[in-house]
Write an enzyme that holds these catalytic residues in place. Structure first.
Site, PDB file in Angstrom:
ATOM      1  N   ASP A  32      13.909 -54.870 -74.122  1.00 42.77           N
ATOM      2  CA  ASP A  32      14.906 -54.201 -73.867  1.00 42.77           C
ATOM      3  C   ASP A  32      15.552 -54.685 -72.484  1.00 42.77           C
ATOM      4  OD1 ASP A  32      16.826 -52.104 -73.201  1.00 42.77           O
ATOM      5  OD2 ASP A  32      15.535 -50.505 -73.537  1.00 42.77           O
ATOM      6  N   ASP A  33      16.686 -55.093 -72.613  1.00 39.99           N
ATOM      7  CA  ASP A  33      17.587 -55.660 -71.475  1.00 39.99           C
ATOM      8  C   ASP A  33      16.975 -57.072 -71.156  1.00 39.99           C
ATOM      9  OD1 ASP A  33      18.949 -53.233 -71.961  1.00 39.99           O
ATOM     10  OD2 ASP A  33      18.499 -52.546 -69.962  1.00 39.99           O
ATOM     11  N   CYS A  72      21.790 -50.517 -75.927  1.00 37.74           N
ATOM     12  CA  CYS A  72      20.593 -50.125 -76.779  1.00 37.74           C
ATOM     13  C   CYS A  72      20.830 -49.580 -78.163  1.00 37.74           C
ATOM     14  CB  CYS A  72      19.611 -49.073 -75.887  1.00 37.74           C
ATOM     15  SG  CYS A  72      19.073 -49.807 -74.404  1.00 37.74           S
ATOM     16  N   ARG A  76      20.133 -51.429 -81.637  1.00 37.87           N
ATOM     17  CA  ARG A  76      18.830 -50.970 -82.639  1.00 37.87           C
ATOM     18  C   ARG A  76      19.189 -50.541 -84.026  1.00 37.87           C
ATOM     19  NH1 ARG A  76      14.518 -50.097 -78.318  1.00 37.87           N
ATOM     20  NH2 ARG A  76      15.583 -51.140 -76.719  1.00 37.87           N
ATOM     21  N   LYS A 126       9.849 -48.165 -77.887  1.00 41.20           N
ATOM     22  CA  LYS A 126      11.096 -47.020 -77.722  1.00 41.20           C
ATOM     23  C   LYS A 126      11.949 -47.113 -78.808  1.00 41.20           C
ATOM     24  CE  LYS A 126      15.413 -47.837 -75.393  1.00 41.20           C
ATOM     25  NZ  LYS A 126      16.061 -48.410 -74.148  1.00 41.20           N
ATOM     26  N   HIS A 128      14.912 -44.726 -79.651  1.00 41.64           N
ATOM     27  CA  HIS A 128      16.308 -44.568 -79.090  1.00 41.64           C
ATOM     28  C   HIS A 128      17.338 -44.607 -80.342  1.00 41.64           C
ATOM     29  CE1 HIS A 128      19.069 -45.349 -75.301  1.00 41.64           C
ATOM     30  NE2 HIS A 128      19.095 -43.718 -75.764  1.00 41.64           N
ATOM     31  N   SER A 151      15.320 -43.814 -73.436  1.00 43.92           N
ATOM     32  CA  SER A 151      15.146 -45.150 -72.364  1.00 43.92           C
ATOM     33  C   SER A 151      14.265 -44.389 -71.497  1.00 43.92           C
ATOM     34  CB  SER A 151      16.418 -45.531 -71.803  1.00 43.92           C
ATOM     35  OG  SER A 151      17.372 -46.324 -72.774  1.00 43.92           O
ATOM     36  N   HIS A 217      13.711 -52.725 -69.240  1.00 39.70           N
ATOM     37  CA  HIS A 217      14.972 -51.788 -68.919  1.00 39.70           C
ATOM     38  C   HIS A 217      14.507 -51.291 -67.670  1.00 39.70           C
ATOM     39  CE1 HIS A 217      17.288 -48.082 -69.021  1.00 39.70           C
ATOM     40  NE2 HIS A 217      17.930 -48.832 -70.211  1.00 39.70           N
ATOM     41  N   ASP A 269      17.136 -56.544 -77.192  1.00 45.51           N
ATOM     42  CA  ASP A 269      18.258 -55.761 -77.675  1.00 45.51           C
ATOM     43  C   ASP A 269      19.795 -55.979 -76.969  1.00 45.51           C
ATOM     44  OD1 ASP A 269      17.657 -54.458 -75.260  1.00 45.51           O
ATOM     45  OD2 ASP A 269      18.176 -52.349 -76.003  1.00 45.51           O
ATOM     46  N   ASN A 270      19.747 -56.510 -75.963  1.00 47.56           N
ATOM     47  CA  ASN A 270      21.018 -56.653 -75.309  1.00 47.56           C
ATOM     48  C   ASN A 270      20.525 -57.835 -73.947  1.00 47.56           C
ATOM     49  OD1 ASN A 270      20.741 -53.415 -74.642  1.00 47.56           O
ATOM     50  ND2 ASN A 270      20.825 -54.921 -72.905  1.00 47.56           N
ATOM     51  N   LYS A 290      24.238 -57.310 -69.823  1.00 48.68           N
ATOM     52  CA  LYS A 290      24.274 -56.003 -70.526  1.00 48.68           C
ATOM     53  C   LYS A 290      25.591 -55.312 -70.148  1.00 48.68           C
ATOM     54  CE  LYS A 290      21.921 -51.386 -70.611  1.00 48.68           C
ATOM     55  NZ  LYS A 290      20.642 -50.839 -70.498  1.00 48.68           N
TER      56      LYS A 290
HETATM   57 MG    MG Z   1      18.681 -52.363 -74.142  1.00 52.43          MG
END
Ligand code: MG
Length: 450
Positions: A32-33, A72, A76, A126, A128, A151, A217, A269-270, A290
């Site tokens: 994540d991130d 996010c 996803r 996670k 989300h 998150s 994240h 994811d980003n 992001k």
């Molecule tokens: Mg993310």
């Protein structure tokens, strides 16, 4: 529509032989991130990622791999459905604890598709994509879920008492709340351990293991073993713990002699959350992070390995996206594609290193974090709709030199193509699912009354 080609070997087998021929396991680790530059094999000078580097040596590193949103939840939704977030209605930013909707259960996720093919399916980390009853991983094709529904900053522990969203975050097992406000230093470890238990339990059947880690994240947490160990600071500790998690998953496959029978994909994811400065990552040479549609927001590190199938120690420079994973996995596992319009393409030839294979993506659309059309990439060219900025990405990876004045016709052409494809997606946009009932009250930290 997509053409689907069953691998010939699988297609020609009799049903008995086909069931004897076990399709490959699939493991997707989705952080994540994490930035494009946050792995040693993607050039980071101080973050040490030996396990991911080894995975890259055992397989292929993708240098032009994209996610379909810079945030996010939409990202996803795209990974799991093979569709632009807008096509499945999930384009309007991330899901907050008070939201009443999620990805529609009519959508076919990779888990749904593989479950139908006889796979055991688990999600560890996670989610989300909605947390009301009927919207959790176990409603979207996963047999098992251990993790958090949204998150790790959607938690009162990490917000001021008078915060706008005074909510709490639970750790869940399927639909049950195991505890409120789990110790975040243990999130990476717990997701990994649950995934390993799942592999141990299902080693004798094909399995799909999806590990969407909560980290890196913000707020960042590493376990005692990793905290304070990386010269890159806490962010480095967190990435190195994720790297060790990948090492533990690979070791588990080795222990069961399943490495050669498993497609292992690592991506994120980003892009990195840059305003957090040293607590955010780096997109390396890419501009932005992001939340933005510069390359740093949506071009992410990706590694895929499947020894004997995905060529070892190679780099793929073609455009591939998370939306391609579902159709590609369908081909590689002999699964039936969802009977719905998809946006991803079968990239199996690229993944398998077939000579002359090229990107199946003719054009790729960029959407803002709130789902508004923002740009298009076609071949080496990227048009940023805001101001009609034109960049030639192959020679200008950092998006510094606007070529708009040199190629006015191309600008017009790309804008028209982007708007036409977006209009087509909008016309066929499918709904999200709203659910009035709640499983728990995130503000009061208790399950909903029965
Ligand atoms: Mg993310």
């Amino acid at each position: 529509m997509l053409a689907r080609s069953l691998p010939l070997a699988l297609a020609l087998l009799s049903p008995t032989a086909a069931s004897a021929q076990r399709p490959p396991n699939v493991v997707i680790v989705f952080t994540d991130d994490q930035g494009y530059g946050d792995l040693s094999c993607f050039g980071h000078p101080t973050i040490h990622t030996p396990h991911l580097d080894a995975l890259a040596r055992a397989g292929t590193k993708f240098t032009q791999f994209y996610v379909a949103s810079p945030v996010c939840s939409p990202s996803r939704a795209a990974l799991l459905t093979g569709c632009y977030p807008k096509r499945v209605g999930m384009h309007k930013h991330v899901i907050f604890p008070q939201y009443d909707y999620g990805l529609h259960t009519d959508e076919v996720t990779i888990a749904d598709m593989l479950k139908k093919r006889g796979y055991a399916t688990g999600c560890f980390g996670k989610w989300h994509l909605g947390h009301r009853p009927g919207l959790l991983p176990t409603d979207q094709g996963f047999d098992e879920f251990h993790g958090v529904p949204y998150s790790n900053d959607m938690s009162r522990v990490h917000r001021k008492p008078n915060a706008k969203y005074p909510y709490h975050m639970p750790w869940m097992r399927n639909r049950e709340i195991v505890e409120w406000e789990p110790d975040q230093r243990l999130l990476t470890k717990r997701a990994t351990e649950a995934a390993i238990r799942f592999i141990d339990a299902h080693k004798d059947e094909p399995f799909f293991v999806y590990v969407p880690h909560s980290m890196p994240h913000i707020p960042l947490y590493a376990s005692e073993e990793f905290a304070g160990t990386s010269p890159r600071g806490l962010y480095g500790d967190v990435i190195e713990e994720i790297d060790a998690s990948v090492g533990d998953l690979v070791a588990t496959l080795k222990r069961h002699d399943l490495v050669d029978d498993t497609l292992f994909v690592f991506t994120t994811d980003n892009g990195p959350w840059l305003p957090f400065k040293q607590n955010g990552g780096t997109a390396g040479p890419l501009r932005g992070g992001k939340g933005s549609n510069w390359e740093g927001g949506q071009r992410v590190p990706c590694i895929a390995a499947w020894p004997g199938h995905v060529p070892a120690d190679t780099v793929c420079r073609e455009v591939v996206t998370t939306m391609d994973l579902l159709p590609t996995i369908a081909t590689l596992t002999g699964s039936e594609l969802p009977n719905r319009t998809l946006d991803g393409h079968d990239a199996a030839d690229l993944l398998l290193g077939k000579p002359g294979a090229s990107s199946p993506t003719e054009q790729f659309l960029y959407y803002t974090s709130k789902g508004k059309l923002a740009g298009i990439r076609r071949g080496p060219w990227k048009l940023v709709l805001d101001g009609d900025q034109l960049y030639q990405l192959e020679v200008d990876i950092s998006e510094k030199w606007d070529r708009n004045k040199v190629h006015p016709d191309l600008v017009k052409d790309l804008r028209a193509a982007a708007e036409a494809q977006d209009a087509e997606i909008e016309a066929e946009m499918r709904p999200t699912r709203k659910v009035a009932e709640v499983l728990f009250d995130p503000a009061e930290r208790r399950p909903a009354p029965k």
